[in-house]
Scaffold this motif. Structure first.
Motif, PDB file in Angstrom:
ATOM      1  N   VAL A   1       0.836  -1.204   0.000  1.00  0.00           N
ATOM      2  CA  VAL A   1       0.000   0.000   0.000  1.00  0.00           C
ATOM      3  C   VAL A   1       0.871   1.254   0.000  1.00  0.00           C
ATOM      4  CG1 VAL A   1      -1.657   1.342   1.344  1.00  0.00           C
ATOM      5  CG2 VAL A   1      -1.989  -1.111   1.076  1.00  0.00           C
ATOM      6  N   LEU A   2       1.904   1.270   0.831  1.00  0.00           N
ATOM      7  CA  LEU A   2       2.806   2.429   0.885  1.00  0.00           C
ATOM      8  C   LEU A   2       3.515   2.639  -0.451  1.00  0.00           C
ATOM      9  CD1 LEU A   2       4.386   1.942   4.429  1.00  0.00           C
ATOM     10  CD2 LEU A   2       2.719   3.672   3.740  1.00  0.00           C
ATOM     11  N   PHE A   3       3.911   1.540  -1.095  1.00  0.00           N
ATOM     12  CA  PHE A   3       4.591   1.655  -2.390  1.00  0.00           C
ATOM     13  C   PHE A   3       3.675   2.288  -3.433  1.00  0.00           C
ATOM     14  CE2 PHE A   3       5.243  -0.215  -6.613  1.00  0.00           C
ATOM     15  CZ  PHE A   3       6.517   0.262  -6.900  1.00  0.00           C
ATOM     16  N   PHE A   4       2.450   1.799  -3.535  1.00  0.00           N
ATOM     17  CA  PHE A   4       1.542   2.334  -4.547  1.00  0.00           C
ATOM     18  C   PHE A   4       1.112   3.761  -4.218  1.00  0.00           C
ATOM     19  CE2 PHE A   4       1.171  -1.890  -6.297  1.00  0.00           C
ATOM     20  CZ  PHE A   4       0.886  -1.649  -7.626  1.00  0.00           C
ATOM     21  N   ALA A   5       0.979   4.078  -2.939  1.00  0.00           N
ATOM     22  CA  ALA A   5       0.658   5.453  -2.568  1.00  0.00           C
ATOM     23  C   ALA A   5       1.793   6.392  -2.974  1.00  0.00           C
ATOM     24  CB  ALA A   5       0.402   5.542  -1.068  1.00  0.00           C
ATOM     25  N   SER A   6       3.034   5.967  -2.744  1.00  0.00           N
ATOM     26  CA  SER A   6       4.189   6.783  -3.139  1.00  0.00           C
ATOM     27  C   SER A   6       4.263   6.923  -4.657  1.00  0.00           C
ATOM     28  CB  SER A   6       5.479   6.152  -2.612  1.00  0.00           C
ATOM     29  OG  SER A   6       5.437   5.992  -1.214  1.00  0.00           O
ATOM     30  N   LEU A   7       3.980   5.840  -5.359  1.00  0.00           N
ATOM     31  CA  LEU A   7       4.000   5.883  -6.823  1.00  0.00           C
ATOM     32  C   LEU A   7       2.959   6.857  -7.359  1.00  0.00           C
ATOM     33  CD1 LEU A   7       5.213   4.651  -9.415  1.00  0.00           C
ATOM     34  CD2 LEU A   7       3.442   2.885  -9.296  1.00  0.00           C
ATOM     35  N   MET A   8       1.773   6.872  -6.754  1.00  0.00           N
ATOM     36  CA  MET A   8       0.730   7.804  -7.171  1.00  0.00           C
ATOM     37  C   MET A   8       1.150   9.247  -6.942  1.00  0.00           C
ATOM     38  SD  MET A   8      -2.540   5.639  -5.728  1.00  0.00           S
ATOM     39  CE  MET A   8      -3.713   6.977  -5.906  1.00  0.00           C
ATOM     40  N   VAL A   9       1.867   9.509  -5.841  1.00  0.00           N
ATOM     41  CA  VAL A   9       2.339  10.870  -5.572  1.00  0.00           C
ATOM     42  C   VAL A   9       3.377  11.295  -6.608  1.00  0.00           C
ATOM     43  CG1 VAL A   9       3.598  12.299  -3.924  1.00  0.00           C
ATOM     44  CG2 VAL A   9       1.843  10.738  -3.118  1.00  0.00           C
TER      45      VAL A   9
END
Length: 309
Positions: free
Chosen positions: A279-287
């Motif tokens: 979840v943290l990885f995809f949230a960072s990728l979206m940012v």
């Protein structure tokens, strides 16, 4: 993104709690033999640096591992949840920018008038109120006192087999309260920022020249002043995208919205390391993607940047 992966992994491992104890508790017992077996099965008995190398190697192959709790690949869990989160975040972003910019422009037309004072007061209150409190108040008002909108979920169970248009309307109906709850704090910020940027733009020489040429006030306001005032708004919109994602965790919890924020909340309670990291990885990728798109949007907002290298 590599730095994000490594940092998140180390921070999660430093956090208190033992996933083996949680997993054993779900099984109905926590003997030493069972705990040792669980740690060996999930590789939790290996040194932290060894676990980090295994995880980074897996990420290089787009393998985020398997959830400790759900017993499913993390990529599959996120694929099921990322759509609702993107829908919620983008809807909140669109609402906050459109309404906030509109209020800011109207307030800038008469900076000493009552509407301008209202925008300033509204912005101060909206920015200060916690997002979960706003969600609870909206539930009390529009789902309890005046039952207009649904209180939880993304769609009605009885309409899941309905025609596509009916299901789209149902999802939009469920989306209203969560999206507005997430948008209101940023809506207030965009309103104040637009008002300040418009006041600066309206005092520029090119605005006086446009008025001297007899151009209408509405065209001056929206075609000349607003376009030049958009750059700081776009900058803040790109930077605030990460805050929107983090705010979505609270909103999804309050409204039981089936997105990544709710998945992260459940995973944190159960010490589900692979799912939290995914979840943290995809949230960072979206940012990161949002910031890149913000850079491209500068060229659309200001044609002068097209000639710069």
């Amino acid at each position: 993104m590599l730095g994000v992966i490594v940092l998140n992994f180390l921070l999660i491992r430093l956090a208190p709690g033992d996933p083996a104890v949680v997993i054993a508790g779900e099984m109905g017992g926590a003997t030493e033999e069972m705990l040792a077996s669980i740690r060996e099965e999930y590789g939790l008995n290996k040194p932290v640096l060894t676990q980090l190398w295994i995880y980074v190697s897996g990420m290089a192959r787009f393998d985020m591992g398997e959830s400790f709790f759900f017993n499913l690949p993390v990529s599959q869990l996120i694929a099921q949840r990322i759509g609702p989160t993107i829908l919620l975040v983008l809807s909140a972003q669109l609402l906050s920018i459109v309404i906030g910019v509109f209020l800011g422009v109207i307030a800038a037309r008469n900076p000493r008038g009552p509407l301008s004072a209202f925008v300033s007061i509204f912005a101060t209150i909206g920015y200060a109120v916690p997002v979960f409190w706003t969600g609870i108040i909206l539930i009390i008002l529009f789902a309890s006192a005046f039952p207009i909108f649904p209180v939880e979920g993304m769609q009605s169970i009885r309409l899941r087999d309905a025609p596509l248009f009916t299901r789209v309307l149902d999802i939009a109906h469920h989306l209203v309260l969560p999206a507005f709850t997430l948008a209101i704090i940023y809506l207030a910020q965009y309103a104040r920022l637009t008002r300040a940027s418009m006041l600066d733009a309206m005092s520029a020489d090119y605005i006086r020249t446009a008025r001297a040429k007899g151009i209408g006030e509405r065209k001056i306001l929206f075609s000349h002043a607003l376009r030049n005032a958009l750059l700081p708004i776009l900058t803040v919109a790109g930077l605030q995208f990460g805050n929107l994602i983090s705010g979505a965790l609270l909103v999804e919890t309050v409204f039981n919205w089936p997105g990544m924020g709710r998945l992260a909340f459940d995973s944190i309670l159960r010490r589900d390391y692979p799912t939290i990291l995914g979840v943290l990885f995809f949230a960072s990728l979206m940012v990161v993607i949002a910031n890149i798109l913000t850079d491209f949007s500068y060229r659309l907002a200001d044609p002068r940047l097209k000639d710069e290298t």
